[in-house]
Motif scaffolding. Sequence first.
Motif, PDB file in Angstrom:
ATOM      1  N   LEU A  25       0.841  -1.191   0.000  1.00  0.00           N
ATOM      2  CA  LEU A  25       0.000   0.000   0.000  1.00  0.00           C
ATOM      3  C   LEU A  25       0.880   1.246   0.000  1.00  0.00           C
ATOM      4  N   THR A  26       1.911   1.207   0.861  1.00  0.00           N
ATOM      5  CA  THR A  26       2.832   2.344   0.925  1.00  0.00           C
ATOM      6  C   THR A  26       3.493   2.590  -0.427  1.00  0.00           C
ATOM      7  N   VAL A  27       3.917   1.511  -1.060  1.00  0.00           N
ATOM      8  CA  VAL A  27       4.551   1.653  -2.372  1.00  0.00           C
ATOM      9  C   VAL A  27       3.584   2.274  -3.366  1.00  0.00           C
ATOM     10  N   LEU A  28       2.329   1.778  -3.342  1.00  0.00           N
ATOM     11  CA  LEU A  28       1.318   2.288  -4.280  1.00  0.00           C
ATOM     12  C   LEU A  28       1.068   3.773  -4.054  1.00  0.00           C
ATOM     13  N   ILE A  29       0.965   4.166  -2.770  1.00  0.00           N
ATOM     14  CA  ILE A  29       0.775   5.593  -2.475  1.00  0.00           C
ATOM     15  C   ILE A  29       1.990   6.375  -2.970  1.00  0.00           C
ATOM     16  N   GLY A  30       3.188   5.791  -2.706  1.00  0.00           N
ATOM     17  CA  GLY A  30       4.435   6.464  -3.086  1.00  0.00           C
ATOM     18  C   GLY A  30       4.548   6.745  -4.574  1.00  0.00           C
ATOM     19  N   ILE A  31       3.898   5.901  -5.397  1.00  0.00           N
ATOM     20  CA  ILE A  31       3.958   6.132  -6.841  1.00  0.00           C
ATOM     21  C   ILE A  31       3.278   7.443  -7.198  1.00  0.00           C
ATOM     22  N   PHE A  32       2.148   7.730  -6.493  1.00  0.00           N
ATOM     23  CA  PHE A  32       1.375   8.921  -6.850  1.00  0.00           C
ATOM     24  C   PHE A  32       1.789  10.154  -6.057  1.00  0.00           C
ATOM     25  N   ALA A  33       2.097   9.957  -4.771  1.00  0.00           N
ATOM     26  CA  ALA A  33       2.434  11.114  -3.960  1.00  0.00           C
ATOM     27  C   ALA A  33       3.343  10.716  -2.812  1.00  0.00           C
ATOM     28  N   THR A  34       4.350  11.531  -2.527  1.00  0.00           N
ATOM     29  CA  THR A  34       5.165  11.345  -1.326  1.00  0.00           C
ATOM     30  C   THR A  34       5.019  12.620  -0.502  1.00  0.00           C
ATOM     31  N   PRO A  35       5.213  12.528   0.819  1.00  0.00           N
ATOM     32  CA  PRO A  35       5.020  13.716   1.671  1.00  0.00           C
ATOM     33  C   PRO A  35       5.846  14.910   1.199  1.00  0.00           C
ATOM     34  N   TYR A  36       7.079  14.664   0.781  1.00  0.00           N
ATOM     35  CA  TYR A  36       7.938  15.738   0.283  1.00  0.00           C
ATOM     36  C   TYR A  36       8.515  15.309  -1.048  1.00  0.00           C
ATOM     37  N   ASP A  37       9.083  16.264  -1.794  1.00  0.00           N
ATOM     38  CA  ASP A  37       9.791  15.926  -3.021  1.00  0.00           C
ATOM     39  C   ASP A  37      11.013  15.075  -2.657  1.00  0.00           C
ATOM     40  N   THR A  38      11.211  13.974  -3.340  1.00  0.00           N
ATOM     41  CA  THR A  38      12.267  13.042  -2.930  1.00  0.00           C
ATOM     42  C   THR A  38      13.663  13.562  -3.209  1.00  0.00           C
ATOM     43  N   ARG A  68      11.854   9.261   0.600  1.00  0.00           N
ATOM     44  CA  ARG A  68      12.868   8.528  -0.158  1.00  0.00           C
ATOM     45  C   ARG A  68      12.709   7.014   0.040  1.00  0.00           C
ATOM     46  N   VAL A  69      12.310   6.616   1.263  1.00  0.00           N
ATOM     47  CA  VAL A  69      12.070   5.189   1.499  1.00  0.00           C
ATOM     48  C   VAL A  69      10.916   4.702   0.613  1.00  0.00           C
ATOM     49  N   MET A  70       9.860   5.559   0.515  1.00  0.00           N
ATOM     50  CA  MET A  70       8.728   5.158  -0.321  1.00  0.00           C
ATOM     51  C   MET A  70       9.149   4.970  -1.766  1.00  0.00           C
ATOM     52  N   GLU A  71       9.945   5.890  -2.270  1.00  0.00           N
ATOM     53  CA  GLU A  71      10.402   5.762  -3.654  1.00  0.00           C
ATOM     54  C   GLU A  71      11.346   4.567  -3.815  1.00  0.00           C
ATOM     55  N   GLY A  72      12.230   4.425  -2.809  1.00  0.00           N
ATOM     56  CA  GLY A  72      13.194   3.313  -2.861  1.00  0.00           C
ATOM     57  C   GLY A  72      12.496   1.971  -2.839  1.00  0.00           C
ATOM     58  N   MET A  73      11.465   1.842  -2.003  1.00  0.00           N
ATOM     59  CA  MET A  73      10.695   0.603  -1.950  1.00  0.00           C
ATOM     60  C   MET A  73      10.065   0.299  -3.296  1.00  0.00           C
ATOM     61  N   GLY A  74       9.540   1.363  -3.915  1.00  0.00           N
ATOM     62  CA  GLY A  74       8.938   1.186  -5.241  1.00  0.00           C
ATOM     63  C   GLY A  74       9.945   0.616  -6.212  1.00  0.00           C
ATOM     64  N   ASN A  75      11.158   1.226  -6.222  1.00  0.00           N
ATOM     65  CA  ASN A  75      12.211   0.733  -7.116  1.00  0.00           C
ATOM     66  C   ASN A  75      12.558  -0.716  -6.808  1.00  0.00           C
ATOM     67  N   THR A  76      12.734  -0.989  -5.509  1.00  0.00           N
ATOM     68  CA  THR A  76      13.115  -2.343  -5.111  1.00  0.00           C
ATOM     69  C   THR A  76      12.048  -3.355  -5.524  1.00  0.00           C
ATOM     70  N   PHE A  77      10.777  -3.043  -5.230  1.00  0.00           N
ATOM     71  CA  PHE A  77       9.683  -3.961  -5.587  1.00  0.00           C
ATOM     72  C   PHE A  77       9.645  -4.197  -7.089  1.00  0.00           C
ATOM     73  N   LEU A  78       9.756  -3.127  -7.841  1.00  0.00           N
ATOM     74  CA  LEU A  78       9.679  -3.227  -9.298  1.00  0.00           C
ATOM     75  C   LEU A  78      10.792  -4.126  -9.825  1.00  0.00           C
ATOM     76  N   ILE A  79      12.018  -3.854  -9.355  1.00  0.00           N
ATOM     77  CA  ILE A  79      13.157  -4.651  -9.830  1.00  0.00           C
ATOM     78  C   ILE A  79      12.997  -6.106  -9.404  1.00  0.00           C
ATOM     79  N   ALA A  80      12.555  -6.319  -8.148  1.00  0.00           N
ATOM     80  CA  ALA A  80      12.416  -7.690  -7.666  1.00  0.00           C
ATOM     81  C   ALA A  80      11.366  -8.453  -8.463  1.00  0.00           C
ATOM     82  N   VAL A  81      10.219  -7.802  -8.717  1.00  0.00           N
ATOM     83  CA  VAL A  81       9.149  -8.475  -9.461  1.00  0.00           C
ATOM     84  C   VAL A  81       9.610  -8.829 -10.870  1.00  0.00           C
TER      85      VAL A  81
END
Lengths: 269, 262
Positions: A25-38, A68-81
Amino acid sequence: MKKWLKKHKNFNFIAGAIITGVLLLTVLIGIFATPYDTTQMNVADKFAKPSFAHWMGCDNYGRDILSRVMEGMGNTFLIAVLTVLIGTVFGVIIGALCGYFGGLLDDILMRINDVLFSFPSILLALVIISLLGTGRLNVTLALGIAFIPSFARIVRSEVKKQCSLDYVKSAALMGAGHMRIIFVHILPNIMPVLLSSVMIGFNNAVLAEAGLSYLGIGVQPPAASLGRMLSEAQSFLFTAPWYAIFPGLVIVLTVLGFALLAEGTTEEE
Amino acid sequence: MLLSVEDFGIEFHDHDSPERVVEGVSFTLDKGEILGIVGESGSGKSMTALAIAGLLPRKKLKKEGRILFEGEDVLTMERHKLRGLQGDEICMIFQEPMTALNPTMKIGLQVEEALRIHHTEMNDAQRKERAIKWLKNVELDDPERVYESYPHQLSGGMRQRVMIAAAMVGNPQLLIADEATTALDVTVQAQIIKLLQKINKESQVAILFISHDLSLIRQISHNVLVMQNGHLVEKGAVDDIFEHPQQEYTRKLISAIPRVEL
């Protein structure tokens, strides 16, 4: 749902599902919006402690770690999948052909497999990256190739086992072609084994990606990556421990969640 | 004449020295005939059956003689032609109904498999109708429910009935039953034998019934082959073989049938 939970007192599965669900869920939110600019640097917030404004604090450039963790998780998940996808698709094709046909093809492919298998997959990925260059796409490709041998081996032995059963003979006798027998008849029967190895494979891919980024050859800055954040945080371990703790915690939770989920699904059977 | 086996032999070449498992076997099978093959384990009866079905591996094996199915040699036939026969003209049921069905496929799909491969002109509804008809023909209760079931939901006897339905759905000329009743208990065995006889009468399919059980062979067959160590010992009509066995080995086999004496 309540009934189901009562019937299957499967702690592992539930815990795994909750952890993975929250992270996803966090990753999905992170794709659209993060609290601050990463990538927005802010000198005033340099090494800010965790607070309501910055839940995980800020790093040495004053960037919000949670974002940055949200964006990083997104990258990690994407690469892992994608890594697991490449490994599974090619692993299944190679393993199934080897297991089903045997003979010379099997000997040749499996010996190549043995050679690849004898290197740790991270080393193999390193070699491939040094040939292809760094970057998200190349990391995915390198890890994917490095993951093929283990999948191929698992699939091969399972297909071999199924081949000795009469239903395969029976399908051949019905006039079914080889490809139909392999992909329509045998493949669904090896799904349970394949599924748990996919989940374990996903975990290994998360760790491998974090490892490569930690070494600086994975995702390139300024894009965020959990492994990269860990390696940068290393130098500030005593001045800003939260910089290392939160990305590390997320990696641990990701792997833990999937491991529990994998454990849970095997218990279900 | 449907099937004619002429001087058939098999030699294994997967070890250092070649090994003969079948030698000089000749027999014929007419349309609608039930031929029993009897022999102990290792007598070559299953190998002969697999050869007729075109299921022998192509490598590491030397085959001799000819197996003519409707005048064409199964042993040397091109692969696509052979595949056209399999499931459509020649069908086989196996010993273990537990492993002979695919555990992850619904019964209905498995019964329809031969139709899906050989009769691509049929649509889903026609296929289903045909499958249900055969599930009913093999005397399964509630064929609609069985159609939607998975193999683990059925008993051994029911699975063997499903196997027969799956084999017969394409209206084959020849049904090979390789120890098809061996894994079942005696009462179910008797039912399956009756069922095979009924199907044989109704659809005129020739049956090659392989068993080591002489009393079953006697019950079902019109003609009998006796095999030992890869050779054909004796062949003839079922009554001749059982009443007037010519060979010593046949006599021994018959005298080994357990009799209940009160």
